[in-house]
Scaffold this motif. Structure first.
Motif, PDB file in Angstrom:
ATOM      1  N   SER A 411       0.819  -1.215   0.000  1.00  0.00           N
ATOM      2  CA  SER A 411       0.000   0.000   0.000  1.00  0.00           C
ATOM      3  C   SER A 411       0.853   1.264   0.000  1.00  0.00           C
ATOM      4  CB  SER A 411      -0.926  -0.006   1.230  1.00  0.00           C
ATOM      5  OG  SER A 411      -1.849  -1.065   1.155  1.00  0.00           O
ATOM      6  N   VAL A 412       1.888   1.303   0.834  1.00  0.00           N
ATOM      7  CA  VAL A 412       2.729   2.499   0.930  1.00  0.00           C
ATOM      8  C   VAL A 412       3.458   2.745  -0.394  1.00  0.00           C
ATOM      9  CG1 VAL A 412       4.771   3.478   2.038  1.00  0.00           C
ATOM     10  CG2 VAL A 412       3.016   2.371   3.431  1.00  0.00           C
ATOM     11  N   THR A 413       4.014   1.694  -0.992  1.00  0.00           N
ATOM     12  CA  THR A 413       4.721   1.852  -2.266  1.00  0.00           C
ATOM     13  C   THR A 413       3.787   2.372  -3.346  1.00  0.00           C
ATOM     14  OG1 THR A 413       6.205   0.031  -1.695  1.00  0.00           O
ATOM     15  CG2 THR A 413       6.090   0.675  -4.018  1.00  0.00           C
ATOM     16  N   SER A 414       2.576   1.825  -3.409  1.00  0.00           N
ATOM     17  CA  SER A 414       1.607   2.279  -4.403  1.00  0.00           C
ATOM     18  C   SER A 414       1.312   3.767  -4.250  1.00  0.00           C
ATOM     19  CB  SER A 414       0.317   1.474  -4.288  1.00  0.00           C
ATOM     20  OG  SER A 414      -0.658   1.946  -5.195  1.00  0.00           O
ATOM     21  N   LEU A 415       1.088   4.200  -3.031  1.00  0.00           N
ATOM     22  CA  LEU A 415       0.787   5.617  -2.790  1.00  0.00           C
ATOM     23  C   LEU A 415       1.969   6.508  -3.154  1.00  0.00           C
ATOM     24  CD1 LEU A 415      -1.133   5.274   0.605  1.00  0.00           C
ATOM     25  CD2 LEU A 415      -2.120   5.774  -1.646  1.00  0.00           C
ATOM     26  N   LEU A 416       3.190   6.055  -2.833  1.00  0.00           N
ATOM     27  CA  LEU A 416       4.380   6.843  -3.164  1.00  0.00           C
ATOM     28  C   LEU A 416       4.577   6.956  -4.683  1.00  0.00           C
ATOM     29  CD1 LEU A 416       6.946   5.568  -0.492  1.00  0.00           C
ATOM     30  CD2 LEU A 416       5.877   7.830  -0.620  1.00  0.00           C
ATOM     31  N   ILE A 429       1.493  -0.952  -9.999  1.00  0.00           N
ATOM     32  CA  ILE A 429       1.407  -2.356  -9.606  1.00  0.00           C
ATOM     33  C   ILE A 429       2.761  -3.056  -9.554  1.00  0.00           C
ATOM     34  CG2 ILE A 429       1.013  -3.247 -11.941  1.00  0.00           C
ATOM     35  CD1 ILE A 429      -0.587  -4.469  -8.631  1.00  0.00           C
ATOM     36  N   ILE A 430       3.660  -2.813 -10.514  1.00  0.00           N
ATOM     37  CA  ILE A 430       4.939  -3.539 -10.531  1.00  0.00           C
ATOM     38  C   ILE A 430       5.796  -3.186  -9.318  1.00  0.00           C
ATOM     39  CG2 ILE A 430       7.100  -3.861 -11.799  1.00  0.00           C
ATOM     40  CD1 ILE A 430       5.499  -3.673 -14.393  1.00  0.00           C
ATOM     41  N   PRO A 431       6.049  -1.897  -9.031  1.00  0.00           N
ATOM     42  CA  PRO A 431       6.816  -1.608  -7.813  1.00  0.00           C
ATOM     43  C   PRO A 431       6.083  -2.002  -6.536  1.00  0.00           C
ATOM     44  CG  PRO A 431       6.078   0.428  -8.875  1.00  0.00           C
ATOM     45  CD  PRO A 431       5.821  -0.679  -9.836  1.00  0.00           C
ATOM     46  N   ALA A 432       4.752  -1.892  -6.516  1.00  0.00           N
ATOM     47  CA  ALA A 432       4.001  -2.230  -5.307  1.00  0.00           C
ATOM     48  C   ALA A 432       4.104  -3.722  -4.999  1.00  0.00           C
ATOM     49  CB  ALA A 432       2.536  -1.810  -5.459  1.00  0.00           C
ATOM     50  N   VAL A 433       3.925  -4.569  -5.999  1.00  0.00           N
ATOM     51  CA  VAL A 433       4.039  -6.010  -5.784  1.00  0.00           C
ATOM     52  C   VAL A 433       5.478  -6.390  -5.443  1.00  0.00           C
ATOM     53  CG1 VAL A 433       3.971  -8.245  -6.967  1.00  0.00           C
ATOM     54  CG2 VAL A 433       2.048  -6.684  -7.158  1.00  0.00           C
TER      55      VAL A 433
END
Length: 465
Positions: A411-416, A429-433
């Motif tokens: 969640s944090v990566t997606s928001l960033l 999606i790629i960095p978040a996963v």
């Protein structure tokens, strides 16, 4: 098309679905019947409800709009969904043998049924279900407003009310039967639209020429294209409504076969929205909103009778998917978050459905960009759920600390990414996963391993699958 004709047909269609819901409700005697159809769905109903749910708002109207703006890239949504459902059948169908009722029960089982993980996952799944449900309400209302010439907010209310009634009346039995009927409407309607659209623009050669023009061929970069397909695949692999298809089938074999067949059908279907979108661009390249490409063709190009059928197919896509996500959301609410007594559970399931649909409607009232809404919601809410499922299923060393780290990191990566470099990636999606997987691995490695539990024991839960 006369708006009153379509509204009349829409009203009759809703009445028909409500009748099906009422008929199905006669078989509902318990919470298990209401939420999982008694865990005894035959394969043809599982295929019907899976296909109808997959050919939902994003893969129909959203993909048509994306094809309108980006040519053959409109097929990426369908390709990603087909990959997701095929992998879901291959990797996670054995969950049927464990008797899970919700996805939070399944993911918690991977880390020793830790109560905190179960609660956190349940909350995220509820949010994900609300997000998907809001997307379906948004998609259906966009073209209902276009067709009927009514206010968009009123259209959202009508769509939510339309599918809400038959789901609350009939529960999961109503969902699977209406989904199967709507799947037939969907395929016939979309194929008819594609055929008429290609004929109207002057044949297949025109479609190919337009799609290969320099402007259209370079309309989306490689990385954003991969991100779009990936976000849809991850969405299927981590969406609770698809897990419910596994839990409600008769057996592991039935779940796997139905997903393989559904994935093949969906892969075939993936090109249809792109073709429709390209044809809409040829006929009218100046639409104010790309999501109007689907209703534009139905109103301006098709004969009246076929246009009504196609528009009902579009609403079928919305309502079939919405009903499934509503049931998935209320399952978590009732089973994992509220814990009603046996006597109260059936009534509370219906009350919970009303609450879930109302909250999702509120979310839909705040947005009008369909694909953007879906991509951001999946990346933020579901990247961590996907990582939990994948690591828990295949890595015996996974621990509850790692599961919480996966959920937080995703969640944090997606928001960033959305706040900084989203344009580069297309969606987060790629960095978040990637970060969710990395955080889950590191969090598990630095956590103590229970002395009484060997890696072999923790891996054995799905060996029978």
């Amino acid at each position: 098309m006369n708006a009153s004709i379509f509204l009349g047909a829409f009203g009759l269609y809703i009445v028909f679905l409500i009748a099906v819901g009422w008929f199905a409700s006669r078989r509902t005697r318990s919470e298990d019947d209401f939420l999982l159809a008694g865990r005894s769905l035959p394969i043809f109903l599982t295929i019907g409800t899976t296909v109808a749910t997959m050919v939902g708002t994003g893969s129909s109207m959203g993909a048509v709009g994306f094809g309108y703006a980006n040519g053959w890239a409109g097929a990426l949504y369908g390709i990603g969904g087909a990959v997701g459902i095929l992998l879901l059948g291959l990797l996670f169908a054995p969950a049927r043998a464990q008797g899970f009722a919700t996805m939070s029960e399944e993911l918690a089982s991977y880390v020793g049924d830790h109560p905190l993980v179960k609660k956190v996952v349940a909350v995220l799944i509820l949010i994900a279900s609300l997000g998907w449900l809001g997307a379906h309400i948004l998609g259906g209302s966009l073209y209902l407003a276009w067709i009927a010439g009514i206010d968009l907010q009123l259209a959202k209310l009508l769509v939510a009310t339309g599918f809400g009634i038959f789901v609350i009346v009939g529960g999961y039995h109503a969902v699977v039967w209406t989904d199967t009927l709507q799947a037939l409407v969907l395929f016939v309607g979309f194929l008819l639209m594609a055929v008429f659209a290609v004929h109207t623009v002057g044949g297949w050669e025109v479609v190919v020429d337009v799609s290969q023009s320099a402007e259209r061929a370079q309309s989306i970069d490689v990385l954003p294209a991969i991100s779009l397909a990936a976000v849809i695949a991850v969405g299927v692999l981590a969406t609770p409504s698809f897990r419910q298809r596994i839990y409600s089938t008769r057996s592991v074999r039935s779940a796997r076969r139905s997903f393989y067949i559904s994935g093949g059908l969906y892969l075939f279907f993936s090109l249809v929205p792109a073709v429709i979108g390209i044809c809409a661009f040829v006929l009218n390249p100046q639409l104010e909103n790309r999501n109007y490409a689907f209703p534009y063709l139905a109103i301006e190009v098709l004969p009246l009778g076929i246009g009504v059928l196609v528009l009902l197919a579009g609403l079928s896509a919305t309502m079939s998917s919405a009903s499934s996500d509503a049931i998935a959301g209320v399952s978590v609410l009732v089973r994992d978050l509220s814990k009603p007594t046996k006597r109260e559970s059936l009534a509370q399931s219906r009350i919970g459905l009303l609450l879930v649909i109302s909250v999702a409607l509120g979310m839909a009232l705040l947005s009008d960009d369909l694909i953007g809404y879906i991509s951001k919601m999946i990346s933020t809410v579901m990247a961590g759920l996907f990582a939990c499922g994948l690591l828990g299923r295949f890595w015996p060393r996974y621990r509850w600390q790692g599961a919480l780290a996966s959920l937080l990191a995703g969640s944090v990566t997606s928001l960033l990414v959305m706040a900084t470099v989203e344009e580069f990636w297309g969606n987060p999606i790629i960095p978040a996963v990637s970060m969710a997987l990395l955080a889950g691995i590191l969090g598990s490695l630095v956590s103590p391993q229970p002395a009484a539990q060997s890696d072999t024991d923790s891996a054995s839960v799905f060996d029978a699958g």
